[in-house]
Scaffold this motif. Structure first.
Motif, mmCIF file in Angstrom:
data_model
loop_
_atom_site.group_PDB
_atom_site.id
_atom_site.type_symbol
_atom_site.label_atom_id
_atom_site.label_comp_id
_atom_site.label_asym_id
_atom_site.label_seq_id
_atom_site.Cartn_x
_atom_site.Cartn_y
_atom_site.Cartn_z
ATOM 1 N N GLN A 127 0.795 -1.217 0.000
ATOM 2 C CA GLN A 127 0.000 0.000 0.000
ATOM 3 C C GLN A 127 0.834 1.276 0.000
ATOM 4 O OE1 GLN A 127 -3.916 -0.431 2.410
ATOM 5 N NE2 GLN A 127 -2.480 -1.841 3.397
ATOM 6 N N ALA A 181 2.471 0.534 -4.398
ATOM 7 C CA ALA A 181 1.434 1.302 -5.105
ATOM 8 C C ALA A 181 1.887 2.710 -5.486
ATOM 9 C CB ALA A 181 0.157 1.342 -4.267
ATOM 10 N N GLU A 188 0.410 -1.041 -8.412
ATOM 11 C CA GLU A 188 -0.831 -1.254 -7.668
ATOM 12 C C GLU A 188 -1.237 -2.718 -7.815
ATOM 13 O OE1 GLU A 188 -3.874 -0.095 -5.215
ATOM 14 O OE2 GLU A 188 -2.592 1.421 -6.145
#
Length: 239
Positions: A118, A122, A127
């Protein structure tokens, strides 16, 4: 003035805070070198002589003339050396060890991956919704295990505050950074409250610096997220 026996090399991460919590709780004198990840100080040859894995934390025990790496081994060493936060009864010691290994084998790796995908992958263009969901879901499951275990208990092991609590707390309490929910987990939240209220722990979480966005839902994490993602961008490219 003589130097303290313990020299700690650490950084402001979940693993890095663990030995600071012990040392502050135990009132043990120590000196500290803050490792700068941006400068790759953890990979420098002098440091690798102390910790061949090139990670933090590490301690030098000057009295014994040796270095110790891996946070669990460090806490076990300190607990035995100073006779604190580790019971003498073998059955209770086994309980402490089991929960320490639960952190090392499950809580840390799973929450670490939830945070990595995260907050590092990402923002650097990778992602991965499947990976994020997998690790956030597993984080939640592990928090549920802790909640169930803590029903009717103040502490994780041996009926007392031990290094098991010190091992798991910095990770589990960082559910905010992992973006995991603790809704419906009252026993876990009560355990957080008990440890949150300990002055030595709150001091430790500012050494070598505070990272309130790990724990506080109201903290502004935008600047740190950007800095952290940039710092570890090369890791993503290598992957």
């Amino acid at each position: 003035m003589s130097r303290p026996d313990i020299h700690l090399y650490t950084a402001a991460t979940m693993n890095g805070y663990k030995p600071v919590i012990f040392l502050e709780e135990a009132g043990v004198p120590y000196d500290l070198t803050a490792i700068n990840f941006s400068k790759q100080e953890q990979k420098a040859p002098p440091y690798l002589k102390l910790n061949p894995n090139g990670k933090i934390p590490t301690i030098e025990d000057r009295a014994e003339g040796r270095s110790i790496f891996e946070s669990g081994a460090i806490l076990w060493h300190l607990a035995e050396k100073y006779g604190k936060f580790l019971p003498s009864d073998p059955v209770k010691r086994s309980e402490v060890m089991q929960w320490m290994l639960f952190q090392v084998g499950h809580v840390g790796p799973m929450m670490g991956q939830a945070m990595y995908f995260q907050h590092i992958a990402a923002p650097n263009g990778h992602e991965e919704p499947f990976s994020i969901k997998r690790y956030v879901d597993e984080t939640r499951r592990l928090l549920e295990v802790l909640d169930t275990h803590l029903e009717g208990k103040d502490w994780l092991a041996a009926g007392e505050y031990t290094i098991a609590d010190m091992m798991i707390y910095p990770w589990a309490r960082a559910y905010v950074w992992a973006r995991a929910s603790v809704e419906g987990l009252p026993h876990l939240q009560a355990w957080f409250d008990r440890i949150d209220s300990r002055p030595a722990v709150q001091k430790a979480l500012t050494i070598p610096k505070a990272n309130p966005h790990f724990w506080d839902t109201e903290a502004d994490a935008s600047a740190f997220t950007k800095e952290n993602a940039a710092r570890f961008a090369s890791n993503v490219k290598q992957g």
